[in-house]
Each structure stands twice: as structure tokens, then as C-alpha cells.
Design a protein around this motif. Structure first.
Motif, PDB file in Angstrom:
ATOM      1  N   ARG A  25       0.829  -1.208   0.000  1.00 26.60           N
ATOM      2  CA  ARG A  25       0.000   0.000   0.000  1.00 26.60           C
ATOM      3  C   ARG A  25       0.863   1.258   0.000  1.00 26.60           C
ATOM      4  O   ARG A  25       0.370   2.356  -0.298  1.00 26.60           O
ATOM      5  N   ALA A  26       2.139   1.108   0.307  1.00 22.77           N
ATOM      6  CA  ALA A  26       3.079   2.241   0.276  1.00 22.77           C
ATOM      7  C   ALA A  26       3.887   2.273  -1.016  1.00 22.77           C
ATOM      8  O   ALA A  26       4.838   3.055  -1.123  1.00 22.77           O
ATOM      9  N   GLN A  27       3.525   1.446  -2.005  1.00 23.23           N
ATOM     10  CA  GLN A  27       4.213   1.487  -3.298  1.00 23.23           C
ATOM     11  C   GLN A  27       3.579   2.614  -4.129  1.00 23.23           C
ATOM     12  O   GLN A  27       2.832   2.385  -5.074  1.00 23.23           O
ATOM     13  N   LEU A  28       3.935   3.808  -3.765  1.00 25.97           N
ATOM     14  CA  LEU A  28       3.313   5.001  -4.331  1.00 25.97           C
ATOM     15  C   LEU A  28       4.284   5.792  -5.205  1.00 25.97           C
ATOM     16  O   LEU A  28       3.930   6.860  -5.708  1.00 25.97           O
ATOM     17  N   GLY A  29       5.490   5.274  -5.357  1.00 31.40           N
ATOM     18  CA  GLY A  29       6.492   5.994  -6.129  1.00 31.40           C
ATOM     19  C   GLY A  29       6.225   5.959  -7.621  1.00 31.40           C
ATOM     20  O   GLY A  29       5.500   5.103  -8.140  1.00 31.40           O
ATOM     21  N   HIS A  30       6.836   6.876  -8.326  1.00 32.75           N
ATOM     22  CA  HIS A  30       6.630   7.044  -9.763  1.00 32.75           C
ATOM     23  C   HIS A  30       7.048   5.800 -10.553  1.00 32.75           C
ATOM     24  O   HIS A  30       6.452   5.465 -11.574  1.00 32.75           O
ATOM     25  N   PHE A  31       8.089   5.108 -10.091  1.00 30.29           N
ATOM     26  CA  PHE A  31       8.624   3.966 -10.834  1.00 30.29           C
ATOM     27  C   PHE A  31       8.325   2.630 -10.183  1.00 30.29           C
ATOM     28  O   PHE A  31       8.778   1.590 -10.663  1.00 30.29           O
ATOM     29  N   GLY A  32       7.622   2.623  -9.080  1.00 26.98           N
ATOM     30  CA  GLY A  32       7.373   1.386  -8.356  1.00 26.98           C
ATOM     31  C   GLY A  32       8.148   1.286  -7.070  1.00 26.98           C
ATOM     32  O   GLY A  32       8.079   0.262  -6.378  1.00 26.98           O
ATOM     33  N   GLU A  33       8.907   2.327  -6.724  1.00 27.77           N
ATOM     34  CA  GLU A  33       9.594   2.347  -5.439  1.00 27.77           C
ATOM     35  C   GLU A  33       8.573   2.433  -4.311  1.00 27.77           C
ATOM     36  O   GLU A  33       7.431   2.854  -4.516  1.00 27.77           O
ATOM     37  N   ILE A  34       8.992   2.039  -3.122  1.00 21.97           N
ATOM     38  CA  ILE A  34       8.096   1.952  -1.969  1.00 21.97           C
ATOM     39  C   ILE A  34       8.556   2.939  -0.902  1.00 21.97           C
ATOM     40  O   ILE A  34       9.739   2.945  -0.524  1.00 21.97           O
ATOM     41  N   HIS A  35       7.648   3.764  -0.452  1.00 24.26           N
ATOM     42  CA  HIS A  35       7.985   4.735   0.587  1.00 24.26           C
ATOM     43  C   HIS A  35       8.419   4.000   1.851  1.00 24.26           C
ATOM     44  O   HIS A  35       7.847   2.974   2.219  1.00 24.26           O
ATOM     45  N   TRP A  36       9.411   4.556   2.505  1.00 21.60           N
ATOM     46  CA  TRP A  36      10.066   3.781   3.558  1.00 21.60           C
ATOM     47  C   TRP A  36       9.356   3.823   4.904  1.00 21.60           C
ATOM     48  O   TRP A  36       9.489   2.908   5.715  1.00 21.60           O
ATOM     49  N   SER A  37       8.567   4.874   5.169  1.00 24.83           N
ATOM     50  CA  SER A  37       7.976   5.015   6.489  1.00 24.83           C
ATOM     51  C   SER A  37       6.496   5.359   6.371  1.00 24.83           C
ATOM     52  O   SER A  37       6.094   6.115   5.484  1.00 24.83           O
ATOM     53  N   VAL A  38       5.702   4.805   7.282  1.00 22.57           N
ATOM     54  CA  VAL A  38       4.277   5.089   7.347  1.00 22.57           C
ATOM     55  C   VAL A  38       3.936   5.452   8.788  1.00 22.57           C
ATOM     56  O   VAL A  38       4.217   4.687   9.714  1.00 22.57           O
ATOM     57  N   GLY A  39       3.348   6.626   8.955  1.00 28.84           N
ATOM     58  CA  GLY A  39       2.969   7.077  10.283  1.00 28.84           C
ATOM     59  C   GLY A  39       1.525   7.537  10.311  1.00 28.84           C
ATOM     60  O   GLY A  39       0.766   7.335   9.355  1.00 28.84           O
ATOM     61  N   ALA A  40       1.159   8.190  11.384  1.00 31.33           N
ATOM     62  CA  ALA A  40      -0.225   8.627  11.553  1.00 31.33           C
ATOM     63  C   ALA A  40      -0.653   9.599  10.465  1.00 31.33           C
ATOM     64  O   ALA A  40      -1.838   9.668  10.105  1.00 31.33           O
ATOM     65  N   SER A  41       0.298  10.358   9.919  1.00 32.87           N
ATOM     66  CA  SER A  41      -0.029  11.345   8.889  1.00 32.87           C
ATOM     67  C   SER A  41       0.152  10.813   7.467  1.00 32.87           C
ATOM     68  O   SER A  41       0.023  11.572   6.510  1.00 32.87           O
ATOM     69  N   GLY A  42       0.453   9.530   7.320  1.00 34.46           N
ATOM     70  CA  GLY A  42       0.625   8.943   5.996  1.00 34.46           C
ATOM     71  C   GLY A  42       2.053   8.489   5.754  1.00 34.46           C
ATOM     72  O   GLY A  42       2.825   8.294   6.699  1.00 34.46           O
ATOM     73  N   THR A  43       2.419   8.317   4.484  1.00 34.66           N
ATOM     74  CA  THR A  43       3.760   7.834   4.152  1.00 34.66           C
ATOM     75  C   THR A  43       4.762   8.978   4.146  1.00 34.66           C
ATOM     76  O   THR A  43       4.399  10.152   4.049  1.00 34.66           O
TER      77      THR A  43
END
Length: 358
Positions: A136-154
């Protein structure tokens, strides 16, 4: 019953010494199964699992199972884990996506080592929920995955080392899905996109090239292998490798670290470069203490241990490297060739040239 054979490197590490190291890790285990950095230290879900894998490699299966059950018990309803615990209390509620993916690697390692299909099946829903959270954190332009998820999002940022480890964990998760007869085709697509980003789009990741992990982790995680892997190793060898001591954690600091050295050993072993892998493994043994534990690192400019900590995960990386080099346990190839080679496209990349930045 646990295996009779333990990892052993003649002239460097005996089976008795390997067992002593595993017992030093196990001695830190808390009543709930957590494996902290050291007695009284904090526990993070990734290093906890690295320790569990090392205990498995040394035949301490009961302690390893307790560690995996801790992971199952501490998983949150959304499939994530907090980044940091201490004595059972959450210290950091945010989630690191790499930490949350790594259970797949650990469970596949345990299954391959022990053949315990019942336990793997028990852990499968936990693995599946963790991977679903990560993707659900694979939101990057090329398929990269955001490294951290907190209360305010990735975080909105991707790390090369973390995504390389996630790539490996995704492939382990797909192997577990096949074992569980629970196909996850969307994970295959996610892994293909992430692997392509790791190979072709360094601009998708934060610039951390001072750190040795960003140098070797795409190889260790399996996204880059073969001639490209050798070229990558050659490109920064002189920046990081310190003769007779190991490798620097950071290219511009006089500090060698045992865990990074052993991870590079695993990466070289995956490339088939056994000679240099064995040399580095031998060189890092100056960090060994008499009880089998390992100091984290050495500031070679003044000969001082720093930090003054003997970390379980340094010992764990050493045991996994010993297993890989000695080809001892059935899972010794977890980072080498246990998984099929990653699929990669042969056509020209048609991705946009740059990642949009704020």
C-alpha cells in the motif's frame, strides 16, 4: 530435531564457536520472544528477524519459533509493526516498510531449514498481511516503496537499501504463497516494478551513497546480479573496503562495522565471488568477543570500539554469512539461489526520465 551440523569455516570459525555466538544471541531473548539489540536494549522487527534466522541456522529452533511467534503477536490489525519496542512497550509507533516485509524472508528461511510446513502455514496469514501493508506504500513514480508510514501517511521518500531488501522479501513471500497455494499475482507485478526501479532508476531513491549498504544491497536483495553486479562492486570497492579489517559503514568515516561486512560477504557469495567473500569474513573476526558475541564496529583511526555495544544483529549477520560460505544448512542459499532469478525486461525503458519532486 535440530541439525547436527553447524556452520563452520576451517581455520576461521569452528562449529563450537558458531554455537557460542548463537547462544549469546539467545541469551538476550526476552520472555515474550523478542530479540533486542542487546540485553536491556530496544527491539526492532527487522533485526529481531535477522536474529531468528541466525538461531535457526545454528539449530536453536525453539528459540527461533518463539521469535516468530513474537512477530505474530505484535502485528497490528493493518498488517504493520511499530518500528521500535523496549521491554514490550512501543517506543516508536511509526512503521518501516522494510521491517514489515522482512517476515517473509524469515519464515521462508525457517521453512527451508526445518521443513516445518505446519508452522509455515501458521505464519502465512501474518506474512500475507505484512506484505499487503507494505505494498500500500508502493506510491512511487517507478514502483519504489515509501520507507515510512505514520499517523499522517507515508514519508513520500524511498530508500535504496530498504527497497532492495523489500524486493528480496517480496520474492520470498511469493515462494511462501506458492507453498500455501494462495497465489498473489499482484505481488508479482509489484516485485517486477520494484526490481526495475532498483536497476534502472537510481533517481527514484534518496541519495545515500555515502553508506555502504546502498552500494551492495541491490546485489544482496537480488535485483542486480551477474556482470552488472560485479561492475557495481568494482565501482566502490576502494571507497568502502579497508584492508584486513572489513568495510566502512560510511565512506568518509574511519569506522568499519561487522554487520555490513558480513552482508557484503553474502552479496559477494551471491555473485560467486567466494575468494573475496571469505577474505572479508575472516577479516571481520577481530570484532569477536570471548563469549561469542560481536562488537558492532571499530574506529580504526584510534583503535577504539564504537559504539561500545555488542549487538545481536552483528552476530546474526556473521552466522548467516558463515552458513552461506560453508553451505551447511538447507537455507544457506536464502540470499544466493534459493529463489529463481528475477524477471527483467529486455526492451528499452519507457519510464519518464526523472522523478517528479516537490
Amino acid at each position: 530435531m535440530p541439525p547436527a551440523d553447524l556452520p563452520e569455516i576451517p581455520g576461521v570459525l569452528s562449529a563450537r564457536q558458531a554455537l557460542a555466538t548463537a547462544e549469546a544471541i539467545a541469551a538476550t531473548q526476552e520472555p515474550d520472544g523478542a530479540l533486542p539489540w542487546f540485553t536491556g536494549g530496544h527491539t526492532d522487527p527487522w533485526d529481531h528477524l535477522e536474529n531468528a534466522m541466525a538461531l535457526t541456522a545454528a539449530g536453536l529452533w525453539e528459540q527461533a519459533r518463539a521469535a516468530y511467534l513474537w512477530s505474530a503477536k505484535t502485528q497490528r490489525a493493518d498488517g504493520s509493526w511499530p518500528t521500535q519496542f523496549r521491554a514490550g512497550v512501543i517506543e516508536n509507533h511509526d512503521s518501516d516498510t522494510n521491517f514489515c516485509a522482512y517476515l517473509a524472508t524469515g519464515v521462508l528461511h525457517y521453512l527451508t531449514s526445518t521443513g516445518d510446513t505446519e508452522f509455515a502455514n501458521e505464519m502465512w496469514p501474518v506474512v500475507r498481511a505484512g506484505i499487503d501493508f507494505v505494498l500500500r506504500a508502493q506510491l512511487g513514480h517507478f514502483g519504489e516503496i515509501h520507507w515510512s508510514v505514520g499517523a499522517s501517511g507515508t514519508s513520500g521518500e524511498a530508500l535504496l537499501t530498504g527497497c532492495s531488501s523489500i524486493f528480496h522479501s517480496l520474492r520470498c513471500a511469493l515462494a511462501l504463497a506458492a507453498h500455501a497455494r494462495d497465489p498473489q499475482p499482484e505481488w508479482e507485478v509489484a516485485a517486477l516494478r520494484l526490481g526495475h526501479a532498483l536497476r534502472a532508476h537510481p533517481e527514484a531513491f534518496l541519495d545515500k551513497d555515502r553508506y555502504s549498504m546502498d552500494w551492495y544491497y541491490p546485489i544482496l536483495g537480488g535485483a542486480i546480479r551477474g556482470p552488472d553486479g560485479y561492475d557495481r562492486i568494482a565501482s566502490r570497492w576502494d571507497d568502502f573496503v579497508v584492508a584486513d579489517l572489513g568495510i566502512r559503514c560510511v565512506s568518509d568515516q574511519p569506522w568499519v562495522t561487522g554487520a555490513e561486512t558480513c552482508e557484503l560477504v553474502l552479496a559477494l557469495d551471491a555473485l560467486g565471488d567466494h575468494r573475496r567473500a571469505l577474505a572479508l569474513f575472516t577479516n571481520m573476526q577481530h570484532l569477536r568477543e570471548t563469549d561469542g558475541s560481536y562488537w558492532t564496529g571499530l574506529v580504526f583511526a584510534d583503535g577504539k570500539r564504537w559504539p561500545e555495544e555488542r549487538t545481536t544483529w552483528t552476530a546474526a549477520a556473521m552466522l548467516l554469512a558463515a552458513d552461506a560460505l560453508s553451505r551447511t544448512t538447507p537455507a544457506n542459499n536464502i540470499f544466493r539461489d534459493l529463489l529463481p532469478p528475477p524477471t527483467r525486461t529486455t526492451r528499452a525503458c519507457d519510464c519518464a526520465a526523472t522523478v517528479p519532486r516537490p
